[in-house]
Design an enzyme around this catalytic site. Structure first.
Site, mmCIF file in Angstrom:
data_model
loop_
_atom_site.group_PDB
_atom_site.id
_atom_site.type_symbol
_atom_site.label_atom_id
_atom_site.label_comp_id
_atom_site.label_asym_id
_atom_site.label_seq_id
_atom_site.Cartn_x
_atom_site.Cartn_y
_atom_site.Cartn_z
ATOM 1 N N LEU A 143 52.326 9.832 53.792
ATOM 2 C CA LEU A 143 52.627 10.416 52.491
ATOM 3 C C LEU A 143 51.723 9.766 51.458
ATOM 4 O O LEU A 143 51.458 8.564 51.516
ATOM 5 C CB LEU A 143 54.088 10.185 52.100
ATOM 6 C CG LEU A 143 55.159 10.766 53.031
ATOM 7 C CD1 LEU A 143 56.544 10.292 52.593
ATOM 8 C CD2 LEU A 143 55.101 12.286 53.012
ATOM 9 N N ASN A 178 48.359 12.626 46.788
ATOM 10 C CA ASN A 178 47.708 13.942 46.771
ATOM 11 C C ASN A 178 47.969 14.763 48.022
ATOM 12 O O ASN A 178 47.281 15.740 48.276
ATOM 13 C CB ASN A 178 46.197 13.793 46.554
ATOM 14 C CG ASN A 178 45.535 13.011 47.666
ATOM 15 O OD1 ASN A 178 46.212 12.511 48.557
ATOM 16 N ND2 ASN A 178 44.223 12.894 47.601
ATOM 17 N N GLY A 179 48.966 14.353 48.838
ATOM 18 C CA GLY A 179 49.273 15.180 49.990
ATOM 19 C C GLY A 179 50.067 14.478 51.066
ATOM 20 O O GLY A 179 50.528 13.338 50.900
ATOM 21 N N TYR A 180 50.228 15.195 52.178
ATOM 22 C CA TYR A 180 51.007 14.707 53.314
ATOM 23 C C TYR A 180 50.153 14.851 54.570
ATOM 24 O O TYR A 180 49.430 15.835 54.734
ATOM 25 C CB TYR A 180 52.293 15.524 53.471
ATOM 26 C CG TYR A 180 52.906 15.943 52.163
ATOM 27 C CD1 TYR A 180 53.688 15.063 51.418
ATOM 28 C CD2 TYR A 180 52.683 17.226 51.643
ATOM 29 C CE1 TYR A 180 54.234 15.447 50.213
ATOM 30 C CE2 TYR A 180 53.225 17.615 50.440
ATOM 31 C CZ TYR A 180 53.999 16.721 49.721
ATOM 32 O OH TYR A 180 54.533 17.099 48.521
ATOM 33 N N LYS A 193 46.217 17.425 57.122
ATOM 34 C CA LYS A 193 46.568 16.968 55.783
ATOM 35 C C LYS A 193 46.862 18.184 54.919
ATOM 36 O O LYS A 193 46.008 19.053 54.722
ATOM 37 C CB LYS A 193 45.451 16.151 55.151
ATOM 38 C CG LYS A 193 45.818 15.712 53.738
ATOM 39 C CD LYS A 193 44.895 14.697 53.144
ATOM 40 C CE LYS A 193 45.418 14.264 51.777
ATOM 41 N NZ LYS A 193 44.573 13.251 51.139
ATOM 42 N N ASP A 243 38.651 8.247 46.994
ATOM 43 C CA ASP A 243 39.993 7.807 47.399
ATOM 44 C C ASP A 243 39.913 6.760 48.513
ATOM 45 O O ASP A 243 40.592 6.870 49.537
ATOM 46 C CB ASP A 243 40.832 9.003 47.845
ATOM 47 C CG ASP A 243 42.339 8.708 47.769
ATOM 48 O OD1 ASP A 243 42.717 7.724 47.088
ATOM 49 O OD2 ASP A 243 43.128 9.443 48.388
#
EC number: 2.7.11.1
Length: 623
Positions: free
Chosen positions: A325, A328-330, A344, A460
């Site tokens: 988690l 900006n996303g999973y 993702k 990132d």
């Protein structure tokens, strides 16, 4: 009369220059007969018979079916005409013309009399077409070789005893023109005239070797499908169709999805792509599969629970579990055809420039897939982004996000992330930890150097996005030996966040982003490689101290205020973070390796221009 005699004598001299002496007497006799025919038209009959016989005798290509039909009669016909008209002028013309044709015959030509008036060398074969529009081209296969010709162009084959030919229809302005012949065998001295005529429909039954036939089965009636043939997309409903082409056809077809209220039908082709040649048949069978969606209430995107996908299929991938988690996303572990992948799913946020970010991802997806082939980057296999579904989700239609989330399919990394290794106290407290950290940072610096040289910024970099290809168990010494001796085991992931240098930034992770990156999200400034170098320095600091930077609290507050819609207060917090950085002196463990300390101090500086580059970091750690 004198002028006629001079013309005849001149013509005879030209002919004599190319004939052997043996033939001179025969030619002279022909001239004499022609001259006598000027004085007495009745002699024209005798002259005609003589010239016919002489032509037949001298013509090397004489045959009863060709010479009598095509070559010989013209001599007699014209000469006989002069006799019937009984005029000296016609006698002169007929004699000269007869001698000219006689000369062509002796030199090895056949004269074909028709409205096309072809004269062909005896060792040649001529192909010509009639009936096609002026702008159309035509083609013919001769002795297994394809010949492409313009509309008014003839094909002349010299020194060819025989030619096996095959003809195909021609498509002009969505209309097929078919030839009156399909195949044949031509011999030297022949003129083959091909007549084209327009027809309705596709004439592939008669000209089967000219077409590739596609047969589609398994789809519901009236369901359209899209097939790409040699780069051109065709949307069709026909279950059987033919494609006319001289060249091989590369075709590609994708699965078809039909959405229902609480389920989705997927029709997947048994063969998705291939190369075929004309005359072949391609059979595509679609297999039906039904996905039933959970009937539980779908959460809002602000309170999204990725666990809702577990056990479901997303884009044909079965979701096994949620393994990560982030802001900006999973990240989910998924399976398809017995192979494991990481998917993702990008989060959608009403308060950020989501659509702009997805636009960039869609535009760069192909380039990012190519970049991910570097051994230090997690491979990307595909991406699914539909702006219409994202807009629907932002407008409150959360079912669109549930069924068609923006997703990236990536290489599954069995060993998890570097962040997982931090939980091993025995490893972190061992004497090998610093050497493991040094090895990891050096590999990621090389990955960043690769990206930066190609004009991309990752944006990132953090422990959660540094992956291990294999699971590593054992004592700290064993872990270090495996990491140091296995090429490609350490990889930088989540290329979906990457943008080109100078492009707008739409996201940031405050704990690892420099102040100017969060500022760029607010102001629209472009991405710079120095942002990645700072993030790598923060990652190193985190791995050595297990702590966050002192001024991260300001950056968290700045991002929160921006999300709330107050950029002015956000900028105040960013400036406070910059002021704190000026006086910041990182506190590292007393036994920290000097080269690691140099990297931390050289990257965590407020001025981006004074930061170490990724290449500098590699040199320091390799020195």
């Amino acid at each position: 009369m004198l002028m006629s005699f001079i013309l005849l004598i001149s013509t005879s001299m030209i002919l004599i220059s190319v004939f052997s002496y043996v033939l001179i007497a025969l030619i002279v006799l022909g001239i004499v007969l022609s001259l006598i025919s000027l004085l007495s038209p009745r002699v024209s009959y005798v002259s005609s018979v003589y010239l016919i016989g002489l032509t037949v005798y001298l013509n090397p290509g004489f045959s009863l079916t060709q010479s009598l039909i095509n070559t010989v009669p013209i001599l007699g016909e014209i000469n006989m005409l002069s006799g019937l008209l009984k005029t000296p002028v016609t006698s002169i013309i007929s004699s000269l013309f007869s001698l000219a044709l006689l000369n062509l015959g002796i030199k090895g030509y056949e004269i074909y009399l028709s409205k096309h008036a072809d004269i062909v060398k005896l060792d040649s074969i001529i192909f010509s077409q009639h009936g096609l529009p002026k702008q159309a081209n035509w083609n013919i296969v001769v002795n297994s070789e394809v010949k492409l010709l313009k509309s008014n162009e003839k094909l002349i084959l010299s020194n060819t005893p025989e030619a096996k030919y095959e003809l195909c229809p021609t498509l002009v302005d969505h209309k097929y023109y078919v030839p009156n012949k399909v195949t044949g065998l031509a011999f030297e001295g022949e003129v083959i005239r091909i007549n084209y005529s327009p027809v309705d429909g596709v004439p592939y039954e008669k000209f089967r070797n000219c077409f590739t036939v596609f047969e589609v089965e398994g789809l519901p009636p009236d369901t359209s499908f899209v097939i790409e043939i040699n780069g051109a997309s065709l949307k069709l409903k026909d279950r059987k169709f033919a494609k006319l082409s001289l060249e091989p056809l590369y075709w590609k077809v994708n699965e078809i999805r039909i959405s229902r209220e609480d389920e989705e039908e997927i029709y997947e082709p048994d063969i998705k792509e291939g190369l075929t040649f004309r005359g072949g048949t391609v059979k595509i069978n679609f297999r039906r599969k039904v996905i039933r969606y959970k009937t539980a209430k779908i959460p809002s995107i602000e309170n999204w629970d990725p666990g809702i996908w577990v056990g479901q299929e997303v884009y044909g991938y079965r979701v096994i579990e949620v393994i990560g988690l982030g802001g900006n996303g999973y990240v989910m572990k998924v399976e398809k055809n017995g192979l494991l992948y990481a998917m993702k799913v990008l989060s959608v946020n009403k308060f950020t420039n989501s659509l702009e970010h997805f636009d960039n991802l869609l535009k760069e997806s192909e380039n990012l897939e190519k970049l991910s082939k570097d051994p230090r980057l997690v491979s990307i296999y595909g991406s699914f982004v539909d702006k219409n579904n994202i807009q629907s989700a932002l407008a409150g239609d959360y079912t669109s996000y549930y069924k068609y989330p923006p997703a990236i399919i990536m290489e599954f990394m069995e060993g998890g992330t570097l962040f997982d290794l931090i939980s091993r106290v025995d490893l972190v407290q061992s004497k090998y930890w610093q050497y493991i950290v040094k090895l990891v940072i050096k590999e990621i610096a090389k990955a960043l150097t690769f990206l930066h040289k190609r004009g991309y910024v990752h944006l990132d970099v953090k422990p959660q996005n540094i992956f291990l290809k294999e699971k590593i168990n054992g004592e700290p010494e064993v872990v270090y030996k495996i990491l140091s001796s296995t090429p490609g085991i350490i990889k930088l992931g989540d290329l979906g966040s990457a943008v080109r240098v100078g492009e707008k930034i739409t996201q940031a992770t405050p704990a690892y982003s420099p102040p100017e990156q969060i500022e760029a999200v607010i102001t629209g400034k472009g991405a710079q490689p120095s942002m990645d170098n700072y993030a790598l320095g923060v990652t190193l600091y985190k791995l050595l101290t297990m702590k966050n930077l002192d001024y991260v609290n300001y950056l968290d507050k700045a991002f929160d205020e921006y999300i709330k819609g107050d950029p002015s207060i956000a900028m105040k917090y960013i400036n406070m973070a910059k002021m704190s950085m000026v006086n910041f002196k990182p506190k590292l463990p007393h036994n920290t390796l000097p080269e690691l300390a140099n990297v931390v101090q050289g990257t965590l500086v407020v001025d981006p221009k004074r930061r170490l580059t990724s290449y500098d970091i590699v040199k320091i750690l390799e020195g």
